[in-house]
Write a protein that holds these residues in place. Structure first.
Motif, mmCIF file in Angstrom:
data_model
loop_
_atom_site.group_PDB
_atom_site.id
_atom_site.type_symbol
_atom_site.label_atom_id
_atom_site.label_comp_id
_atom_site.label_asym_id
_atom_site.label_seq_id
_atom_site.Cartn_x
_atom_site.Cartn_y
_atom_site.Cartn_z
ATOM 1 N N ALA A 77 67.370 95.631 57.601
ATOM 2 C CA ALA A 77 67.812 95.869 56.192
ATOM 3 C C ALA A 77 66.679 96.191 55.058
ATOM 4 O O ALA A 77 67.029 97.119 54.435
ATOM 5 C CB ALA A 77 68.896 94.796 55.652
ATOM 6 N N PHE A 78 66.071 95.177 55.095
ATOM 7 C CA PHE A 78 64.880 95.595 54.146
ATOM 8 C C PHE A 78 64.226 96.940 54.322
ATOM 9 O O PHE A 78 63.732 97.608 53.657
ATOM 10 C CB PHE A 78 63.626 94.481 54.466
ATOM 11 C CG PHE A 78 62.469 94.693 53.526
ATOM 12 C CD1 PHE A 78 62.470 94.688 52.166
ATOM 13 C CD2 PHE A 78 61.390 94.989 54.167
ATOM 14 C CE1 PHE A 78 61.405 95.134 51.338
ATOM 15 C CE2 PHE A 78 60.191 95.231 53.692
ATOM 16 C CZ PHE A 78 60.300 95.177 52.018
ATOM 17 N N SER A 114 69.644 87.225 62.985
ATOM 18 C CA SER A 114 69.701 87.321 61.857
ATOM 19 C C SER A 114 68.506 87.828 61.193
ATOM 20 O O SER A 114 68.247 88.585 60.229
ATOM 21 C CB SER A 114 69.882 86.021 60.892
ATOM 22 O OG SER A 114 70.999 85.175 61.745
ATOM 23 N N LEU A 123 66.347 99.918 53.276
ATOM 24 C CA LEU A 123 66.268 100.098 52.122
ATOM 25 C C LEU A 123 64.969 100.423 51.347
ATOM 26 O O LEU A 123 64.936 101.303 50.431
ATOM 27 C CB LEU A 123 66.890 98.640 51.129
ATOM 28 C CG LEU A 123 68.302 98.553 51.670
ATOM 29 C CD1 LEU A 123 68.661 96.920 51.272
ATOM 30 C CD2 LEU A 123 69.212 99.414 51.057
ATOM 31 N N ALA A 124 63.937 99.733 51.903
ATOM 32 C CA ALA A 124 62.587 100.177 51.369
ATOM 33 C C ALA A 124 62.299 101.756 51.681
ATOM 34 O O ALA A 124 61.696 102.185 50.820
ATOM 35 C CB ALA A 124 61.700 99.264 52.052
ATOM 36 N N VAL A 130 60.767 86.416 45.081
ATOM 37 C CA VAL A 130 60.906 86.596 46.853
ATOM 38 C C VAL A 130 60.371 85.340 47.314
ATOM 39 O O VAL A 130 61.181 84.756 48.206
ATOM 40 C CB VAL A 130 60.014 87.575 47.154
ATOM 41 C CG1 VAL A 130 59.763 87.608 48.709
ATOM 42 C CG2 VAL A 130 60.439 89.276 46.662
ATOM 43 N N ALA A 172 63.926 103.714 49.359
ATOM 44 C CA ALA A 172 63.257 103.608 47.894
ATOM 45 C C ALA A 172 62.004 104.367 47.818
ATOM 46 O O ALA A 172 61.719 105.055 46.982
ATOM 47 C CB ALA A 172 63.033 102.017 47.563
ATOM 48 N N LEU A 173 61.162 104.451 49.054
ATOM 49 C CA LEU A 173 60.054 105.371 49.025
ATOM 50 C C LEU A 173 60.123 106.442 49.247
ATOM 51 O O LEU A 173 59.479 107.478 48.434
ATOM 52 C CB LEU A 173 59.105 104.386 50.167
ATOM 53 C CG LEU A 173 58.459 103.274 49.878
ATOM 54 C CD1 LEU A 173 57.833 102.593 51.192
ATOM 55 C CD2 LEU A 173 57.345 103.248 48.937
ATOM 56 N N ALA A 198 68.212 91.269 61.599
ATOM 57 C CA ALA A 198 68.978 92.156 60.677
ATOM 58 C C ALA A 198 68.484 92.072 59.281
ATOM 59 O O ALA A 198 68.487 93.364 58.651
ATOM 60 C CB ALA A 198 70.671 91.477 60.402
ATOM 61 N N GLY A 199 68.092 90.962 59.017
ATOM 62 C CA GLY A 199 67.430 91.049 57.633
ATOM 63 C C GLY A 199 66.102 92.023 57.488
ATOM 64 O O GLY A 199 66.096 92.692 56.458
ATOM 65 N N HIS A 243 69.648 82.921 65.193
ATOM 66 C CA HIS A 243 68.579 82.840 64.347
ATOM 67 C C HIS A 243 67.646 84.267 64.498
ATOM 68 O O HIS A 243 67.409 85.105 63.417
ATOM 69 C CB HIS A 243 67.602 81.892 64.833
ATOM 70 C CG HIS A 243 66.997 81.506 63.460
ATOM 71 N ND1 HIS A 243 65.540 80.921 63.509
ATOM 72 C CD2 HIS A 243 67.049 81.669 62.146
ATOM 73 C CE1 HIS A 243 65.002 80.887 62.467
ATOM 74 N NE2 HIS A 243 65.827 81.463 61.646
ATOM 75 N N TRP A 247 62.987 83.039 49.432
ATOM 76 C CA TRP A 247 62.678 82.717 50.829
ATOM 77 C C TRP A 247 62.809 81.262 51.163
ATOM 78 O O TRP A 247 63.177 80.742 52.232
ATOM 79 C CB TRP A 247 61.356 83.101 51.323
ATOM 80 C CG TRP A 247 60.903 82.738 52.522
ATOM 81 C CD1 TRP A 247 61.420 82.942 53.956
ATOM 82 C CD2 TRP A 247 59.579 82.053 52.825
ATOM 83 N NE1 TRP A 247 60.564 82.266 55.022
ATOM 84 C CE2 TRP A 247 59.545 81.846 53.965
ATOM 85 C CE3 TRP A 247 58.715 81.355 51.853
ATOM 86 C CZ2 TRP A 247 58.559 80.856 54.876
ATOM 87 C CZ3 TRP A 247 57.658 80.595 52.440
ATOM 88 C CH2 TRP A 247 57.553 80.452 53.769
#
Lengths: 307, 207, 101
Positions: free
Chosen positions: B105-106, B98, B109-110, B19, B113-114, B101-102, B95, B23
């Motif tokens: 998305a995290f 973005s 998805l997290a 990670v 997953a959880l 959005a990032g 910026h 980054w």
């Protein structure tokens, strides 16, 4: 447990002694055929190492310090990974990965990155040219090495170096695939940019990627090249000369003898072959040697189908 | 799957490495460093794959990505200003959007997953992952595998066509001029009129 | 190491990659963002293969295909960048705004 510790110890011993052995053998190979042994064969490498250690470390204008200092250490680490893959006997091996042949291929690919980093991070012209040269040539070495190693893995039906050795019980790969070892030796000279293929650190670039390096990090860089040559010889002895197989002597001794033989052969070739110009070298690699490695692979495949 | 505490520690370190390196790709001042940070991230993920017993895939990550990132670094130096990272570099647009959005998305998805439940169906004992992959590639899924090979071949041809110097309608760089030194000015670095044609000297730059 | 932690790591990589792909102006950095996203996707595929796919070989095959896709993406991307650079001396996305018309 004891065997894995012993094999790790073996890797460390080769790491420590390898550069000295390579330096001594290189001097012997260079001077012995002329009948006159140089007086500093035994002590010369040590005094050069001591001299390098006491030298002032050169600095260029605004280099990438981290990468510049890290690159020689990373190259040494890659060489150590290569050493760890060499099986000394069926059980005496540091990392007995089922894909160890492919891991050696990755060591070659990552070496390209590290050598480029070494030349690029100095932020000077000649090292950068050396770095570019190595990348252009390194990609061709990797391809040749890949095909030749797949050929060696075919009769074993495995990507594991211990299986590759076991498959040579009846016939060594050097006889079974006569093109394999000569092509692989070219890869070895290229990977360590030694002798005729020393185009990355060559004298026409005033030392190429190492042109601006002095002092201890120069010593690390030279040691790393020597250890990489030893690691390559070990892999070549394993993949083509039957590794630990051999009569009378115990396995590890055979591996040592075969490794030293390949090493001496490489150093002899390095001393006595003429240097090639980089452009011609690329042509040679892609037009002659790469098709030959295809032939080697087809040969190995046909033999494997037949058997 | 049961594994020792060392595997957990190794996974944790590799995850942090993946990670942080990922980054740093977008936070470093040099394009070459950026591509090598990306390589570090790939290597960490490859090592995690090896922890997961996917030994071929992990090692394949190493050599595939080493070569890919090497080529990427070369292109960086060719195209980008400031290849050595001597000046601060921050070339971004949209910026804030973005970042949002990032992050979104995290988090989505997290959350997946959880909060979703996946079947627990671990690797069967005695499975040889490399062998099973090989049998799949040259067995039931041979068509897929061979199609990938054909697509790669088509890519090679397409790339050569796209980037070759000479096309059917003349030299590829015909009509391409470098930008002027001041806005709207004459192109920079052009030879004086009457000198030898400039197009062919390109061939000598590569050595 | 469990399926959840692996998927969290994959999600983090995909998030960072999406940020990079959306925010970077230069083509090559944009491609790096895409590659980072694919990195996360491959990790997730292998994690599912290892923890909930019962070792079905198609899980590994998917990762191989993603690797091939990455190679294709990069090769085509660079060829297009070369072609665009030759034609327009452009290496950032803004410089291509007339493509909109």
């Amino acid at each position: 447990m004891i065997e894995s510790l012993a094999s790790l110890l073996m890797v460390l011993v080769v790491l420590a002694l390898g550069p000295y052995v390579v330096a001594v053998m290189d001097r012997l190979v260079a001077t012995a055929p002329r009948g006159a042994l140089a007086s500093d064969v035994w002590l010369g490498p040590l005094s050069r190492a001591a001299w390098l250690l006491t030298q002032h470390a050169n600095a260029t204008e605004a280099p990438d310090w981290q990468a510049w200092r890290l690159a020689p250490a990373l190259y040494l680490a890659l060489a150590a990974v290569g050493l760890a893959l060499v099986p000394w006997s069926p059980t005496l091996i540091a990392t007995d990965l089922v894909t160890s042949v492919v891991l050696w291929g990755s060591v070659e690919a990552l070496a390209t990155v590290v050598i480029f980093l070494h030349g690029w991070s100095a932020n000077a012209v000649l090292p950068l040219i050396g770095a570019y040269r190595y990348v252009a040539l390194g990609l061709s070495y990797i391809l040749i090495s890949m095909f030749v190693l797949i050929g060696a893995a075919l009769p074993a039906e495995s990507l594991q170096l211990t299986q590759v050795v076991a498959s040579q019980e009846s016939l060594w790969n050097v006889v079974r695939q006569p093109l394999g070892l000569p092509l692989f030796l070219v890869v070895g000279l290229g990977l360590t940019f030694w002798g005729p293929l020393n185009l990355a650190d060559s004298t026409d670039l005033a030392g190429g990627t190492a042109a601006e390096v002095s002092g201890p990090s120069r010593l690390v860089w030279e040691c790393a090249r020597a250890v990489m040559l030893v690691a390559f010889s070990g892999i070549a002895a394993t993949a083509f000369l039957g590794g630990w197989l051999g009569p009378w002597l115990p396995g590890p001794v055979w591996v040592l003898l075969k490794t030293l033989f390949v090493l001496a052969l490489l150093l002899w070739l390095g001393q006595w072959l003429p240097r090639v110009a980089p452009e011609r070298c690329v042509t040679l690699m892609w037009i002659v040697l790469l098709p030959l490695s295809f032939v080697d692979l087809v040969w190995a495949g046909v033999l494997a189908l037949w058997a | 799957m049961e594994h020792s505490i060392f595997v957990d520690i190794a996974f944790l370190l590799l995850a942090v490495l993946a990670v942080v390196a990922g980054w740093r790709v977008f936070r470093t001042d040099s394009m070459v460093r950026a591509s090598f940070f990306l390589l570090v991230s790939f290597i960490a993920v490859g090592a995690i794959m090896m922890l997961l017993a996917a030994e071929y895939l992990g090692v394949a990550m190493f050599f595939m990505m080493a070569v890919e990132m090497m080529v990427m670094a070369l292109f960086m130096v060719m195209f980008m200003m400031n290849p050595a990272g001597l000046n601060p570099m921050m070339m971004v647009h949209q910026h804030r959007l973005s970042i949002i959005a990032g992050a979104v998305a995290f988090f989505i998805l997290a959350a997946m997953a959880l909060f979703s439940s996946f079947p627990a169906d671990p690797l069967p004992a005695g499975l040889d992952p490399v062998r099973s992959l090989g049998h799949e590639m040259l067995g039931d899924s041979m068509l897929i595998f061979e199609s990938a090979g054909i697509v790669l071949l088509a890519t090679m041809i397409g790339v050569v066509v796209l980037s070759s110097h000479r096309g059917r309608y003349g030299a590829a760089e015909e009509g391409s001029v470098p930008p002027g030194l001041e806005p709207g000015g004459d192109p920079a670095g052009q030879p004086e009129k009457g000198e030898s044609e400039g197009g062919h000297e390109h061939h000598h730059h590569h050595h | 190491m469990s399926l959840v932690t692996l998927l969290l790591l994959a999600a983090a990589l995909i998030g960072i990659g999406l940020y990079g792909a959306l925010s970077q102006q230069s083509f090559v950095m944009l491609m790096m963002g895409l590659e980072l996203m694919l990195n996360g996707a491959m990790l997730a595929a292998v994690a599912f293969w290892a923890y909930s796919g019962a070792g079905a070989p198609q899980g590994q095959l998917l990762t191989i295909i993603v690797m091939a896709v990455m190679a294709i993406e990069m090769a085509m991307g660079f060829a297009l960048v070369v072609a665009v650079f030759r034609g327009k001396q452009a290496d950032t996305t803004e410089a291509l705004s007339e493509l909109k018309q």
